[in-house]
Design a protein around this motif. Structure first.
Motif, PDB file in Angstrom:
ATOM      1  N   ALA A 120      91.812  -0.205 -25.106  1.00 33.27           N
ATOM      2  CA  ALA A 120      93.217  -0.453 -24.757  1.00 33.27           C
ATOM      3  C   ALA A 120      93.856  -1.427 -25.742  1.00 33.27           C
ATOM      4  CB  ALA A 120      93.290  -1.027 -23.337  1.00 33.27           C
ATOM      5  N   ASN A 121      95.096  -1.746 -25.476  1.00 35.38           N
ATOM      6  CA  ASN A 121      95.827  -2.752 -26.247  1.00 35.38           C
ATOM      7  C   ASN A 121      96.476  -3.723 -25.260  1.00 35.38           C
ATOM      8  OD1 ASN A 121      96.906  -4.117 -28.428  1.00 35.38           O
ATOM      9  ND2 ASN A 121      98.736  -2.825 -28.496  1.00 35.38           N
ATOM     10  N   ILE A 122      95.651  -4.396 -24.494  1.00 38.86           N
ATOM     11  CA  ILE A 122      96.133  -5.320 -23.467  1.00 38.86           C
ATOM     12  C   ILE A 122      96.519  -6.637 -24.129  1.00 38.86           C
ATOM     13  CG2 ILE A 122      95.493  -6.602 -21.384  1.00 38.86           C
ATOM     14  CD1 ILE A 122      93.457  -4.287 -20.818  1.00 38.86           C
ATOM     15  N   ASP A 161      87.271  -8.285 -27.762  1.00 38.38           N
ATOM     16  CA  ASP A 161      86.222  -7.661 -26.931  1.00 38.38           C
ATOM     17  C   ASP A 161      86.828  -6.891 -25.763  1.00 38.38           C
ATOM     18  OD1 ASP A 161      84.367  -8.889 -28.600  1.00 38.38           O
ATOM     19  OD2 ASP A 161      83.900 -10.499 -27.166  1.00 38.38           O
ATOM     20  N   LEU A 162      87.821  -7.485 -25.125  1.00 39.05           N
ATOM     21  CA  LEU A 162      88.506  -6.855 -23.996  1.00 39.05           C
ATOM     22  C   LEU A 162      89.087  -5.506 -24.407  1.00 39.05           C
ATOM     23  CD1 LEU A 162      90.047  -7.001 -21.147  1.00 39.05           C
ATOM     24  CD2 LEU A 162      91.884  -8.073 -22.453  1.00 39.05           C
ATOM     25  N   ILE A 214      97.899  -9.381 -19.350  1.00 36.90           N
ATOM     26  CA  ILE A 214      97.195 -10.326 -18.490  1.00 36.90           C
ATOM     27  C   ILE A 214      97.808 -11.697 -18.733  1.00 36.90           C
ATOM     28  CG2 ILE A 214      94.995 -11.451 -17.952  1.00 36.90           C
ATOM     29  CD1 ILE A 214      93.596  -8.874 -18.962  1.00 36.90           C
ATOM     30  N   THR A 215      98.148 -12.366 -17.651  1.00 30.96           N
ATOM     31  CA  THR A 215      98.683 -13.723 -17.744  1.00 30.96           C
ATOM     32  C   THR A 215      97.734 -14.678 -17.042  1.00 30.96           C
ATOM     33  OG1 THR A 215     100.957 -12.909 -17.746  1.00 30.96           O
ATOM     34  CG2 THR A 215     100.639 -15.228 -17.197  1.00 30.96           C
ATOM     35  N   CYS A 216      97.317 -15.704 -17.764  1.00 29.60           N
ATOM     36  CA  CYS A 216      96.477 -16.760 -17.190  1.00 29.60           C
ATOM     37  C   CYS A 216      97.359 -17.946 -16.841  1.00 29.60           C
ATOM     38  CB  CYS A 216      95.411 -17.199 -18.190  1.00 29.60           C
ATOM     39  SG  CYS A 216      94.186 -15.920 -18.547  1.00 29.60           S
ATOM     40  N   SER A 217      97.289 -18.361 -15.597  1.00 25.52           N
ATOM     41  CA  SER A 217      98.063 -19.513 -15.137  1.00 25.52           C
ATOM     42  C   SER A 217      97.157 -20.363 -14.254  1.00 25.52           C
ATOM     43  CB  SER A 217      99.309 -19.057 -14.376  1.00 25.52           C
ATOM     44  OG  SER A 217      98.932 -18.362 -13.203  1.00 25.52           O
ATOM     45  N   LYS A 238      92.791   0.890 -18.460  1.00 29.04           N
ATOM     46  CA  LYS A 238      93.679   1.208 -19.586  1.00 29.04           C
ATOM     47  C   LYS A 238      95.045   1.701 -19.103  1.00 29.04           C
ATOM     48  CE  LYS A 238      93.925   3.985 -23.784  1.00 29.04           C
ATOM     49  NZ  LYS A 238      93.204   4.896 -24.677  1.00 29.04           N
ATOM     50  N   GLU A 239      95.028   2.494 -18.055  1.00 32.05           N
ATOM     51  CA  GLU A 239      96.274   3.051 -17.503  1.00 32.05           C
ATOM     52  C   GLU A 239      97.097   2.001 -16.749  1.00 32.05           C
ATOM     53  OE1 GLU A 239      97.474   5.899 -13.774  1.00 32.05           O
ATOM     54  OE2 GLU A 239      95.618   6.368 -14.841  1.00 32.05           O
TER      55      GLU A 239
END
Length: 142
Positions: free
Chosen positions: A49-51, A42-43, A102-105, A96-97
């Motif tokens: 984008a390709n996050i 979904d993101l 994304i890192t979840c901590s 997108k740019e």
């Protein structure tokens, strides 16, 4: 001298074994990663984008893995990015740019920080409205 080296090696082995995840913990980590895959789809659809999304497992304790739906907290942070992308074409293009990862901590208090293309989302299990907090951060800092 040899005694000091032996003691140092022993401490190193003890330290590294303390941070090694058990098989049960690795299975929970894998389950959490699988559980957010649809949110990642979904993101990337919403942001065109390709996050890439990952967890910083070293930030979580064994108790966190057993007692907390870490994937749900991370998913709420991702929802904040989705909401940002869906707010306007300019927001979508900016996300997108500027965000590739994304890192979840875990963090107390919650932390949201963008550095070198990585959005670091530090989850505070006692904080509310993660999606709103992430969206507000992005809208005010991108």
């Amino acid at each position: 001298m040899l005694k000091n080296i032996a003691i140092s090696l022993s401490l190193l082995l003890i330290s590294s074994s303390t941070f090694a995840a058990t098989l049960a913990e690795k299975e929970l980590q894998q389950k959490f990663e699988e559980n957010i895959q649809s949110r990642i789809v979904d993101l990337n659809k919403s942001c065109d984008a390709n996050i890439k999304v990952m967890f910083d497992w070293s930030a979580f304790t064994a108790d966190d893995l057993k007692k907390t739906g870490i994937d749900s907290y991370c998913s709420e942070g991702l929802k904040g990015v989705i909401n940002t992308c869906e707010s306007s074409k300019i927001a979508q293009e900016t996300v997108k740019e500027k965000i590739q990862n994304i890192t979840c901590s875990k963090a107390t208090p919650r932390s949201i920080d963008l550095k070198e293309g990585t959005l670091n989302f530090g989850i505070d299990f006692n904080a509310a409205n993660d999606a709103k907090a992430v969206q507000e951060h992005l809208m005010n800092n991108l």
